[in-house]
Design a protein around this motif. Sequence first.
Motif, PDB file in Angstrom:
ATOM      1  N   GLU A 107       0.827  -1.215   0.000  1.00  0.00           N
ATOM      2  CA  GLU A 107       0.000   0.000   0.000  1.00  0.00           C
ATOM      3  C   GLU A 107       0.860   1.263   0.000  1.00  0.00           C
ATOM      4  OE1 GLU A 107      -3.233   0.215   2.779  1.00  0.00           O
ATOM      5  OE2 GLU A 107      -3.787  -1.867   2.395  1.00  0.00           O
ATOM      6  N   ALA A 108       1.925   1.272   0.782  1.00  0.00           N
ATOM      7  CA  ALA A 108       2.821   2.438   0.812  1.00  0.00           C
ATOM      8  C   ALA A 108       3.491   2.621  -0.551  1.00  0.00           C
ATOM      9  CB  ALA A 108       3.863   2.291   1.911  1.00  0.00           C
ATOM     10  N   PHE A 109       3.889   1.533  -1.184  1.00  0.00           N
ATOM     11  CA  PHE A 109       4.500   1.620  -2.511  1.00  0.00           C
ATOM     12  C   PHE A 109       3.498   2.181  -3.517  1.00  0.00           C
ATOM     13  CE2 PHE A 109       8.124  -0.273  -0.868  1.00  0.00           C
ATOM     14  CZ  PHE A 109       9.075  -0.528  -1.843  1.00  0.00           C
ATOM     15  N   GLU A 110       2.259   1.702  -3.468  1.00  0.00           N
ATOM     16  CA  GLU A 110       1.230   2.196  -4.391  1.00  0.00           C
ATOM     17  C   GLU A 110       0.940   3.679  -4.163  1.00  0.00           C
ATOM     18  OE1 GLU A 110      -1.945  -0.571  -3.638  1.00  0.00           O
ATOM     19  OE2 GLU A 110      -1.050  -2.089  -4.951  1.00  0.00           O
ATOM     20  N   ARG A 111       0.896   4.096  -2.888  1.00  0.00           N
ATOM     21  CA  ARG A 111       0.701   5.525  -2.580  1.00  0.00           C
ATOM     22  C   ARG A 111       1.834   6.360  -3.157  1.00  0.00           C
ATOM     23  NH1 ARG A 111      -0.807   3.971   2.504  1.00  0.00           N
ATOM     24  NH2 ARG A 111       1.273   4.345   3.284  1.00  0.00           N
ATOM     25  N   GLY A 112       3.050   5.879  -2.978  1.00  0.00           N
ATOM     26  CA  GLY A 112       4.215   6.596  -3.487  1.00  0.00           C
ATOM     27  C   GLY A 112       4.202   6.722  -4.997  1.00  0.00           C
TER      28      GLY A 112
END
Length: 148
Positions: free
Chosen positions: A79-84
């Motif tokens: 999820e953090a990677f997708e947000r980034g």
Amino acid sequence: MTRTDLKVCGPILVSACLLGIYCRYDGRCETDERVMALSKDHVLIPVCPEQLGGLPTPRSAVELLDGRAVTRDGADLTEAFERGVQQVLRVARLTGARAAVLQPRSPSCGRGIIYDGTFSGTRIEGDGALTQCLRAQEFLLLAPDELG
């Protein structure tokens, strides 16, 4: 694709660690003089999708495994990677960037070769999460060693 191809691309997204910003997972940077030299002729936009996704520096190493961004101990940071990735796309839209120079082998920025998800140092063909998205958006993508 070479430095010459960048002449028509406008601002260029650059993995922030290549510009001397201490944002790598291990708290270091990977300043690359070939990338720094681009600033003579281009506007460079430093981006770190992992930081933009809310991850701290330093942070646990991440590799991609079965489409997920995971740490050695199994924590799922997808999820953090997708947000980034979404934040970098926003920066690209705001600046008009259509090209990127990206950190090799990174789970975010790697192009062509990334680590295999086993934390064994084994490299495989593949792209990082950001690179996959930028490729789909038809960005010109380069690694530092392609700059000459």
